[in-house]
Design a protein around this motif. Structure first.
Motif, PDB file in Angstrom:
ATOM      1  N   ILE A 121       5.971 114.658   9.395  1.00 26.18           N
ATOM      2  CA  ILE A 121       6.771 115.747   9.970  1.00 26.18           C
ATOM      3  C   ILE A 121       6.239 116.132  11.347  1.00 26.18           C
ATOM      4  O   ILE A 121       7.011 116.372  12.278  1.00 26.18           O
ATOM      5  CB  ILE A 121       6.794 116.949   9.011  1.00 26.18           C
ATOM      6  N   GLY A 122       4.924 116.168  11.491  1.00 29.63           N
ATOM      7  CA  GLY A 122       4.335 116.474  12.792  1.00 29.63           C
ATOM      8  C   GLY A 122       4.680 115.432  13.842  1.00 29.63           C
ATOM      9  O   GLY A 122       4.916 115.765  15.004  1.00 29.63           O
ATOM     10  N   SER A 153      -1.285 114.234  13.960  1.00 30.86           N
ATOM     11  CA  SER A 153      -0.431 113.675  12.908  1.00 30.86           C
ATOM     12  C   SER A 153      -0.718 112.197  12.692  1.00 30.86           C
ATOM     13  O   SER A 153      -0.733 111.724  11.551  1.00 30.86           O
ATOM     14  CB  SER A 153       1.046 113.873  13.269  1.00 30.86           C
ATOM     15  N   LEU A 194       5.253 123.480  16.298  1.00 29.76           N
ATOM     16  CA  LEU A 194       5.519 122.974  14.947  1.00 29.76           C
ATOM     17  C   LEU A 194       4.880 121.612  14.704  1.00 29.76           C
ATOM     18  O   LEU A 194       4.514 121.294  13.574  1.00 29.76           O
ATOM     19  CB  LEU A 194       7.025 122.897  14.697  1.00 29.76           C
ATOM     20  N   SER A 195       4.743 120.811  15.744  1.00 28.26           N
ATOM     21  CA  SER A 195       4.106 119.503  15.556  1.00 28.26           C
ATOM     22  C   SER A 195       2.639 119.660  15.182  1.00 28.26           C
ATOM     23  O   SER A 195       2.102 118.865  14.409  1.00 28.26           O
ATOM     24  CB  SER A 195       4.250 118.637  16.809  1.00 28.26           C
ATOM     25  N   LEU A 255       1.413 122.535  13.663  1.00 28.19           N
ATOM     26  CA  LEU A 255       1.378 123.224  12.377  1.00 28.19           C
ATOM     27  C   LEU A 255       1.720 122.305  11.203  1.00 28.19           C
ATOM     28  O   LEU A 255       1.227 122.517  10.095  1.00 28.19           O
ATOM     29  CB  LEU A 255       2.342 124.411  12.393  1.00 28.19           C
ATOM     30  N   THR A 256       2.545 121.311  11.428  1.00 31.13           N
ATOM     31  CA  THR A 256       2.985 120.437  10.336  1.00 31.13           C
ATOM     32  C   THR A 256       2.288 119.081  10.341  1.00 31.13           C
ATOM     33  O   THR A 256       2.720 118.171   9.643  1.00 31.13           O
ATOM     34  CB  THR A 256       4.509 120.227  10.397  1.00 31.13           C
ATOM     35  N   CYS A 257       1.206 118.966  11.078  1.00 37.65           N
ATOM     36  CA  CYS A 257       0.526 117.667  11.136  1.00 37.65           C
ATOM     37  C   CYS A 257      -0.101 117.290   9.799  1.00 37.65           C
ATOM     38  O   CYS A 257      -0.330 116.117   9.534  1.00 37.65           O
ATOM     39  CB  CYS A 257      -0.512 117.631  12.248  1.00 37.65           C
ATOM     40  N   CYS A 258      -0.377 118.258   8.943  1.00 41.13           N
ATOM     41  CA  CYS A 258      -0.999 117.972   7.648  1.00 41.13           C
ATOM     42  C   CYS A 258       0.016 117.683   6.552  1.00 41.13           C
ATOM     43  O   CYS A 258      -0.357 117.533   5.393  1.00 41.13           O
ATOM     44  CB  CYS A 258      -1.891 119.131   7.239  1.00 41.13           C
ATOM     45  N   CYS A 259       1.277 117.620   6.868  1.00 41.44           N
ATOM     46  CA  CYS A 259       2.315 117.268   5.895  1.00 41.44           C
ATOM     47  C   CYS A 259       2.477 115.749   5.880  1.00 41.44           C
ATOM     48  O   CYS A 259       3.498 115.217   6.292  1.00 41.44           O
ATOM     49  CB  CYS A 259       3.633 117.950   6.233  1.00 41.44           C
TER      50      CYS A 259
END
Length: 108
Positions: free
Chosen positions: A29-30, A75, A18-19, A21-25
């Motif tokens: 979040i990442g 991230s 998840l870190s 996958l969510t680095c572009c938020c």
């Protein structure tokens, strides 16, 4: 007799994934998922090193830790990029760039 798995070994792997996958938020979040995965991995590694013959699932911990490090780096880069862009263009400039890119995408 089957060995018990390390506590949180699957959770560490999931948080590592998840870190990334969510680095572009916006990068935040990442970072959160990556840092939590690293803290849990450190605890699981200490538990495993105290009694390596007792537990299984250490490969999940190692893989999750590596993925968490990659996710933290990505991230952090994305967060720094966003900070620089906001510092250069400001919030209004960022919104204008987003609107222009949406218009270009819709016209294609």
């Amino acid at each position: 007799m089957e060995k018990p798995t390390l506590p949180n070994s699957t959770l560490i792997l999931i948080f590592g994934i998840l870190s990334i996958l969510t680095c572009c938020c916006w990068g935040i979040i990442g970072l959160i998922f990556g840092i939590v995965a690293l803290v849990l991995a450190k605890s699981a590694k200490e538990t495993y090193m105290a009694a390596p013959d007792t537990y299984s699932g250490y490969n999940n911990v190692k893989t999750g830790r590596i993925l968490a490090i990659i996710g933290i780096v990505l991230s952090a880069i994305y967060l720094i990029l966003n900070i620089v862009l906001v510092a250069i263009y400001g919030w209004d400039g960022m919104q204008e760039m987003m609107m222009e890119s949406m218009e270009v995408y819709q016209n294609q």
